[in-house]
Write an enzyme that holds these catalytic residues in place. Structure first.
Site, PDB file in Angstrom:
ATOM      1  N   ARG A  49       0.853  -1.189   0.000  1.00  0.00           N
ATOM      2  CA  ARG A  49       0.000   0.000   0.000  1.00  0.00           C
ATOM      3  C   ARG A  49       0.882   1.230   0.000  1.00  0.00           C
ATOM      4  O   ARG A  49       1.820   1.324   0.796  1.00  0.00           O
ATOM      5  CB  ARG A  49      -0.852  -0.081   1.273  1.00  0.00           C
ATOM      6  CG  ARG A  49      -1.730   1.071   1.573  1.00  0.00           C
ATOM      7  CD  ARG A  49      -2.697   0.687   2.683  1.00  0.00           C
ATOM      8  NE  ARG A  49      -3.665  -0.310   2.212  1.00  0.00           N
ATOM      9  CZ  ARG A  49      -4.841  -0.555   2.814  1.00  0.00           C
ATOM     10  NH1 ARG A  49      -5.168   0.112   3.903  1.00  0.00           N
ATOM     11  NH2 ARG A  49      -5.668  -1.451   2.324  1.00  0.00           N
ATOM     12  N   LYS A  73      -6.990 -14.773   5.518  1.00  0.00           N
ATOM     13  CA  LYS A  73      -7.503 -14.872   4.142  1.00  0.00           C
ATOM     14  C   LYS A  73      -6.838 -16.027   3.383  1.00  0.00           C
ATOM     15  O   LYS A  73      -7.509 -16.846   2.754  1.00  0.00           O
ATOM     16  CB  LYS A  73      -7.262 -13.546   3.390  1.00  0.00           C
ATOM     17  CG  LYS A  73      -7.826 -13.579   1.975  1.00  0.00           C
ATOM     18  CD  LYS A  73      -7.505 -12.318   1.173  1.00  0.00           C
ATOM     19  CE  LYS A  73      -8.196 -11.099   1.712  1.00  0.00           C
ATOM     20  NZ  LYS A  73      -8.331 -10.035   0.685  1.00  0.00           N
ATOM     21  N   LYS A  85       2.033  -8.090   4.480  1.00  0.00           N
ATOM     22  CA  LYS A  85       1.524  -6.815   3.943  1.00  0.00           C
ATOM     23  C   LYS A  85       2.657  -5.801   4.042  1.00  0.00           C
ATOM     24  O   LYS A  85       3.526  -5.916   4.905  1.00  0.00           O
ATOM     25  CB  LYS A  85       0.348  -6.326   4.798  1.00  0.00           C
ATOM     26  CG  LYS A  85      -0.581  -5.379   4.079  1.00  0.00           C
ATOM     27  CD  LYS A  85      -1.579  -6.127   3.233  1.00  0.00           C
ATOM     28  CE  LYS A  85      -2.485  -5.184   2.479  1.00  0.00           C
ATOM     29  NZ  LYS A  85      -3.497  -5.910   1.708  1.00  0.00           N
ATOM     30  N   THR A 159     -11.288 -11.528  -8.077  1.00  0.00           N
ATOM     31  CA  THR A 159     -12.044 -11.097  -6.890  1.00  0.00           C
ATOM     32  C   THR A 159     -13.529 -11.008  -7.225  1.00  0.00           C
ATOM     33  O   THR A 159     -14.385 -11.496  -6.478  1.00  0.00           O
ATOM     34  CB  THR A 159     -11.536  -9.725  -6.401  1.00  0.00           C
ATOM     35  OG1 THR A 159     -10.114  -9.790  -6.239  1.00  0.00           O
ATOM     36  CG2 THR A 159     -12.186  -9.329  -5.087  1.00  0.00           C
ATOM     37  N   ALA A 247     -16.609  -0.997  -1.863  1.00  0.00           N
ATOM     38  CA  ALA A 247     -15.973   0.318  -1.936  1.00  0.00           C
ATOM     39  C   ALA A 247     -14.993   0.514  -0.786  1.00  0.00           C
ATOM     40  O   ALA A 247     -13.778   0.546  -1.000  1.00  0.00           O
ATOM     41  CB  ALA A 247     -17.034   1.403  -1.924  1.00  0.00           C
ATOM     42  N   ALA A 269     -15.398  -5.596  -0.191  1.00  0.00           N
ATOM     43  CA  ALA A 269     -14.612  -4.651   0.606  1.00  0.00           C
ATOM     44  C   ALA A 269     -13.919  -5.355   1.771  1.00  0.00           C
ATOM     45  O   ALA A 269     -14.474  -6.283   2.367  1.00  0.00           O
ATOM     46  CB  ALA A 269     -15.499  -3.537   1.117  1.00  0.00           C
TER      47      ALA A 269
HETATM   48  P1  NAI Z   1     -11.502   0.710  -6.672  1.00  0.00           P
HETATM   49  O1  NAI Z   1     -10.737   1.825  -6.050  1.00  0.00           O
HETATM   50  O2  NAI Z   1     -11.209   0.304  -8.068  1.00  0.00           O
HETATM   51  O3  NAI Z   1     -13.078   1.032  -6.592  1.00  0.00           O
HETATM   52  C1  NAI Z   1     -13.702   1.535  -5.452  1.00  0.00           C
HETATM   53  C2  NAI Z   1     -14.912   2.322  -5.934  1.00  0.00           C
HETATM   54  O4  NAI Z   1     -15.668   2.715  -4.782  1.00  0.00           O
HETATM   55  C3  NAI Z   1     -14.561   3.608  -6.686  1.00  0.00           C
HETATM   56  O5  NAI Z   1     -15.320   3.680  -7.872  1.00  0.00           O
HETATM   57  C4  NAI Z   1     -14.923   4.720  -5.705  1.00  0.00           C
HETATM   58  O6  NAI Z   1     -15.368   5.895  -6.353  1.00  0.00           O
HETATM   59  C5  NAI Z   1     -16.056   4.064  -4.943  1.00  0.00           C
HETATM   60  N1  NAI Z   1     -16.309   4.611  -3.593  1.00  0.00           N
HETATM   61  C6  NAI Z   1     -15.418   5.067  -2.684  1.00  0.00           C
HETATM   62  N2  NAI Z   1     -16.058   5.453  -1.569  1.00  0.00           N
HETATM   63  C7  NAI Z   1     -17.365   5.196  -1.756  1.00  0.00           C
HETATM   64  C8  NAI Z   1     -18.533   5.366  -0.976  1.00  0.00           C
HETATM   65  N3  NAI Z   1     -18.456   5.870   0.268  1.00  0.00           N
HETATM   66  N4  NAI Z   1     -19.722   5.018  -1.491  1.00  0.00           N
HETATM   67  C9  NAI Z   1     -19.812   4.515  -2.751  1.00  0.00           C
HETATM   68  N5  NAI Z   1     -18.744   4.346  -3.559  1.00  0.00           N
HETATM   69  C10 NAI Z   1     -17.535   4.673  -3.059  1.00  0.00           C
HETATM   70  O7  NAI Z   1     -11.338  -0.536  -5.649  1.00  0.00           O
HETATM   71  P2  NAI Z   1     -11.510  -2.066  -5.970  1.00  0.00           P
HETATM   72  O8  NAI Z   1     -10.221  -2.645  -6.385  1.00  0.00           O
HETATM   73  O9  NAI Z   1     -12.722  -2.261  -6.820  1.00  0.00           O
HETATM   74  O10 NAI Z   1     -11.795  -2.655  -4.508  1.00  0.00           O
HETATM   75  C11 NAI Z   1     -13.034  -2.424  -3.869  1.00  0.00           C
HETATM   76  C12 NAI Z   1     -12.964  -2.963  -2.459  1.00  0.00           C
HETATM   77  O11 NAI Z   1     -12.660  -4.348  -2.480  1.00  0.00           O
HETATM   78  C13 NAI Z   1     -11.883  -2.308  -1.587  1.00  0.00           C
HETATM   79  O12 NAI Z   1     -12.358  -2.257  -0.259  1.00  0.00           O
HETATM   80  C14 NAI Z   1     -10.740  -3.288  -1.671  1.00  0.00           C
HETATM   81  O13 NAI Z   1      -9.903  -3.235  -0.535  1.00  0.00           O
HETATM   82  C15 NAI Z   1     -11.475  -4.602  -1.726  1.00  0.00           C
HETATM   83  N6  NAI Z   1     -10.718  -5.667  -2.366  1.00  0.00           N
HETATM   84  C16 NAI Z   1     -10.284  -5.532  -3.656  1.00  0.00           C
HETATM   85  C17 NAI Z   1      -9.585  -6.543  -4.253  1.00  0.00           C
HETATM   86  C18 NAI Z   1      -9.139  -6.438  -5.690  1.00  0.00           C
HETATM   87  O14 NAI Z   1      -8.759  -7.480  -6.268  1.00  0.00           O
HETATM   88  N7  NAI Z   1      -9.173  -5.260  -6.298  1.00  0.00           N
HETATM   89  C19 NAI Z   1      -9.252  -7.793  -3.529  1.00  0.00           C
HETATM   90  C20 NAI Z   1      -9.822  -7.863  -2.200  1.00  0.00           C
HETATM   91  C21 NAI Z   1     -10.505  -6.811  -1.654  1.00  0.00           C
END
Ligand code: NAI
Length: 359
Positions: A49, A73, A85, A159, A247, A269
């Site tokens: 990160r 996990k 991490k 994911t 998100a 998330a």
């Molecule tokens: P990303 O950053 O691509 O997408 C997150 C989306 O959520 C963005 O479009 C953002 O505008 C939106 N967002 C932020 N705050 C918000 C709110 N309060 N209400 C509504 N929308 C909001 O992230 P990604 O990669 O899609 O990951 C999403 C979640 O899944 C994160 O919590 C991440 O830690 C978790 N995650 C992701 C993995 C991956 O492979 N990318 C793996 C495991 C967990």
């Protein structure tokens, strides 16, 4: 070099992991933290990160907490990896493609390499495949490089598919049928994972609702899948069958749980529960919760499967579908033992850790 903040001592005293590496990298003024929480099942694996923290202790706190979560996990996903991490706490996050960013990543890659494979890195918040490509110039202990550099690219597709299988398993447990036809699923966050998840859900006939603080993103996803938009601040309380947080963390708290109008919470998330005890609040309301670190393991399954274990696409799909089977087992244990699904997931992970590496 700054003196070691005493907050570090307090944080480390309360941590049950194996090893932490702390480096202040003078030339880039970046604190580099690597946490290897457990190698009981294999090398500690987890993302790096990059973030500007108010204080370095906040970065160390993240590494300790998140590396522990990775141990659980990886164990629940039955992978030959332990929990790790890393955090790069830079004064500010340099732009993608900048020489300042490259400098941090190369110096950090040297640190990762010096650990000789105890820790294997990947992408996380504010890092992606191009950053892993740079890290890969100095170490082989990296997953998630671009496909043309020998990696498996962005694991978000894994994911998303894993979460889809998890939603089906949860819905089957809740309703008796895994058929998602006309089931209303609210996807919070139309980013890398949520956007792809919306496609899987729509293909399966679900009625998709999309919320994102970025209205443009929500609109694009909703339009593509024939879904409707929910305002980002109206997610809690929006009527749906399945709420899929994709998100941010901390969405399930004593403040939000009483207002949820869904039957199932199942999304990607990390750290969805404000506190581990909040799982009991969900159970008391009769809302089925799919533990976050189990349902969102598709990313690490994608990385390990394609890059370490040599799986083909068929095997990958089978193992991602396996997330649904793991969840079904967790739901059954929770029912049988009268415990929360979060506790049942922890039991599974702890049992695998106690048993040690498979075969
Ligand atoms: P990303 O950053 O691509 O997408 C997150 C989306 O959520 C963005 O479009 C953002 O505008 C939106 N967002 C932020 N705050 C918000 C709110 N309060 N209400 C509504 N929308 C909001 O992230 P990604 O990669 O899609 O990951 C999403 C979640 O899944 C994160 O919590 C991440 O830690 C978790 N995650 C992701 C993995 C991956 O492979 N990318 C793996 C495991 C967990």
């Amino acid at each position: 070099m700054p003196t070691l903040p005493s907050v570090f001592e307090d944080l480390l005293a309360g941590w049950d992991g194996e090893e932490v590496v702390v480096r202040f990298d003078g030339p880039t003024e970046t604190w580099m933290f690597v946490g290897v929480h457990s190698t009981a099942l294999g090398p500690g694996m987890g993302g790096t990160r990059m973030k500007a923290y108010a204080a370095p202790g906040d970065g160390l706190g993240d590494v300790l907490r998140l590396s522990q979560a990775m141990t659980f996990k990886q164990a629940a996903a039955n992978l030959p990896y332990g929990g790790g991490k890393a955090v790069l706490a830079a004064p500010s996050v340099p732009a993608q493609g900048s020489s300042a960013r490259r400098e941090i990543l190369l110096r950090y890659a040297g640190l990762v390499d010096s650990l000789r494979g105890t820790y294997v890195t990947a992408a996380d918040m504010n890092t992606g495949a191009p950053d892993m490509d740079i890290i890969g110039e100095r170490t082989t202990h990296v997953l998630g490089r671009s496909r043309d550099r020998g990696g498996s690219g962005d694991p978000a597709s894994g994911t998303a598919l894993g979460v889809f299988h998890g939603i089906r398993a949860a819905w089957r447990h809740e309703s008796g049928s895994a058929d998602l036809d006309d089931v209303v699923v609210l996807v919070q966050g139309a980013g890398s994972v949520g956007d792809r998840l919306a496609d899987h859900l729509a293909e399966a006939g679900a009625n998709v609702l999309v919320a994102d603080v970025d209205g443009g993103r929500a609109g694009k996803t909703a339009e593509r899948v024939g879904g409707a938009i929910v305002e980002a601040d109206a997610v809690v309380g929006a009527v749906c069958d399945v709420f899929a947080p994709c998100a941010i963390g901390g969405v399930l708290t004593p403040d939000t749980i009483p207002r949820l109008a869904c039957r199932v919470v199942a999304g990607a998330a990390n750290n969805q529960l404000g506190d581990v005890g909040d799982a009991a609040l969900l159970a008391r309301r009769g809302i089925l919760y799919a533990p976050d670190y189990v349902i969102n393991a598709g990313g690490v399954i994608h990385l390990a499967g394609y890059e370490t274990l040599g799986w083909d696409e068929a095997m990958m799909h089978a193992r991602l579908a396996g997330i649904g089977e793991t969840l079904a087992g967790i739901f059954a244990t929770a029912d049988a033992e009268g415990i929360t699904t979060a506790e049942a997931a922890d039991r599974l992970a702890l049992a695998r850790l106690a048993a040690g590496p498979a075969g």
